[in-house]
Design a protein around this motif. Structure first.
Motif, PDB file in Angstrom:
ATOM      1  N   ARG A 149      86.745  40.485 -36.300  1.00 40.29           N
ATOM      2  CA  ARG A 149      85.665  40.869 -35.362  1.00 40.29           C
ATOM      3  C   ARG A 149      84.639  39.746 -35.237  1.00 40.29           C
ATOM      4  O   ARG A 149      84.098  39.507 -34.154  1.00 40.29           O
ATOM      5  CB  ARG A 149      84.983  42.160 -35.821  1.00 40.29           C
TER       6      ARG A 149
ATOM      7  N   ASP B 229      89.853  42.672 -40.967  1.00 44.08           N
ATOM      8  CA  ASP B 229      89.349  43.217 -39.704  1.00 44.08           C
ATOM      9  C   ASP B 229      87.916  42.776 -39.448  1.00 44.08           C
ATOM     10  O   ASP B 229      87.547  42.437 -38.319  1.00 44.08           O
ATOM     11  CB  ASP B 229      89.438  44.746 -39.694  1.00 44.08           C
TER      12      ASP B 229
ATOM     13  N   MET C 233      95.056  55.749 -40.331  1.00 48.70           N
ATOM     14  CA  MET C 233      94.856  54.420 -39.762  1.00 48.70           C
ATOM     15  C   MET C 233      93.441  54.333 -39.189  1.00 48.70           C
ATOM     16  O   MET C 233      93.024  55.166 -38.403  1.00 48.70           O
ATOM     17  CB  MET C 233      95.889  54.175 -38.668  1.00 48.70           C
ATOM     18  N   SER C 234      92.701  53.318 -39.585  1.00 51.89           N
ATOM     19  CA  SER C 234      91.310  53.220 -39.142  1.00 51.89           C
ATOM     20  C   SER C 234      91.213  52.476 -37.810  1.00 51.89           C
ATOM     21  O   SER C 234      92.088  51.702 -37.443  1.00 51.89           O
ATOM     22  CB  SER C 234      90.468  52.516 -40.203  1.00 51.89           C
ATOM     23  N   ASP C 235      90.129  52.726 -37.141  1.00 49.26           N
ATOM     24  CA  ASP C 235      89.865  52.073 -35.870  1.00 49.26           C
ATOM     25  C   ASP C 235      89.385  50.647 -36.145  1.00 49.26           C
ATOM     26  O   ASP C 235      88.496  50.438 -36.965  1.00 49.26           O
ATOM     27  CB  ASP C 235      88.803  52.888 -35.112  1.00 49.26           C
ATOM     28  N   PHE C 236      89.961  49.653 -35.465  1.00 54.52           N
ATOM     29  CA  PHE C 236      89.628  48.247 -35.695  1.00 54.52           C
ATOM     30  C   PHE C 236      88.123  47.995 -35.586  1.00 54.52           C
ATOM     31  O   PHE C 236      87.550  47.263 -36.383  1.00 54.52           O
ATOM     32  CB  PHE C 236      90.393  47.360 -34.703  1.00 54.52           C
ATOM     33  N   ALA C 237      87.457  48.615 -34.618  1.00 52.44           N
ATOM     34  CA  ALA C 237      86.030  48.355 -34.367  1.00 52.44           C
ATOM     35  C   ALA C 237      85.136  48.774 -35.527  1.00 52.44           C
ATOM     36  O   ALA C 237      84.031  48.251 -35.674  1.00 52.44           O
ATOM     37  CB  ALA C 237      85.586  49.055 -33.090  1.00 52.44           C
ATOM     38  N   THR C 238      85.600  49.713 -36.338  1.00 47.89           N
ATOM     39  CA  THR C 238      84.774  50.194 -37.446  1.00 47.89           C
ATOM     40  C   THR C 238      85.427  49.973 -38.806  1.00 47.89           C
ATOM     41  O   THR C 238      84.848  50.337 -39.831  1.00 47.89           O
ATOM     42  CB  THR C 238      84.476  51.699 -37.282  1.00 47.89           C
ATOM     43  N   SER C 239      86.591  49.363 -38.828  1.00 50.77           N
ATOM     44  CA  SER C 239      87.302  49.138 -40.082  1.00 50.77           C
ATOM     45  C   SER C 239      86.493  48.254 -41.017  1.00 50.77           C
ATOM     46  O   SER C 239      85.883  47.266 -40.589  1.00 50.77           O
ATOM     47  CB  SER C 239      88.645  48.460 -39.798  1.00 50.77           C
TER      48      SER C 239
END
Length: 136
Positions: A16, A12, A1-7
């Motif tokens: 952002r 996503d 699962m990727s981090d939302f801030a860097t997805s």
């Protein structure tokens, strides 16, 4: 699962962009846009036209909206994702500084996201409702 801030997932990246816009964080907003982005505001909209480059988008769209409107916000609510294409159903809310008239207008935004950046944006909105709020 990727981090939302860097997805780099298209939805996503688009989300952002909305969060940065709502927060007035133009640096974060520019970070979601490709260097050769094409950002089109609908014919009939006060800022109609196609803007290129992240700086071109924020200076010609977001900063100008902030000059003419109090609290301009795009409230994103429904995302339809098909590969690199993201369509967002949303609404604009704001109060025009010159007239004091409020808007609450439904909109659709079409994005194309490649490599984790927005490369294209097109706005669809009832421009007459926006213009009505700008006139006495």
């Amino acid at each position: 699962m990727s981090d939302f801030a860097t997805s780099t997932a298209p939805a996503d990246v688009v989300r952002r962009q909305y969060l940065a816009s709502a927060a007035g964080d133009l640096d974060a907003l520019r970070a979601t846009l490709a260097p050769d982005v094409e950002w089109t505001e609908m014919a009939g909209f006060p800022l109609a036209g196609t803007y290129r480059t992240p700086e071109g988008v924020t200076s010609n769209v977001m900063e100008k909206l902030g000059q003419d409107w109090d609290g301009w916000t795009a409230h994103d609510d429904t995302y339809v994702v098909d590969g690199e294409n993201v369509v967002v159903l949303a609404r604009y809310s704001a109060v025009n500084k010159a007239t004091g008239k409020a808007i609450d207008v439904r909109v659709a935004h079409a994005f194309v996201v490649r490599g984790g950046l927005i490369v294209r944006f097109e706005q669809f909105v009832d421009t007459a409702l926006v213009r009505d709020a700008m006139t006495d």
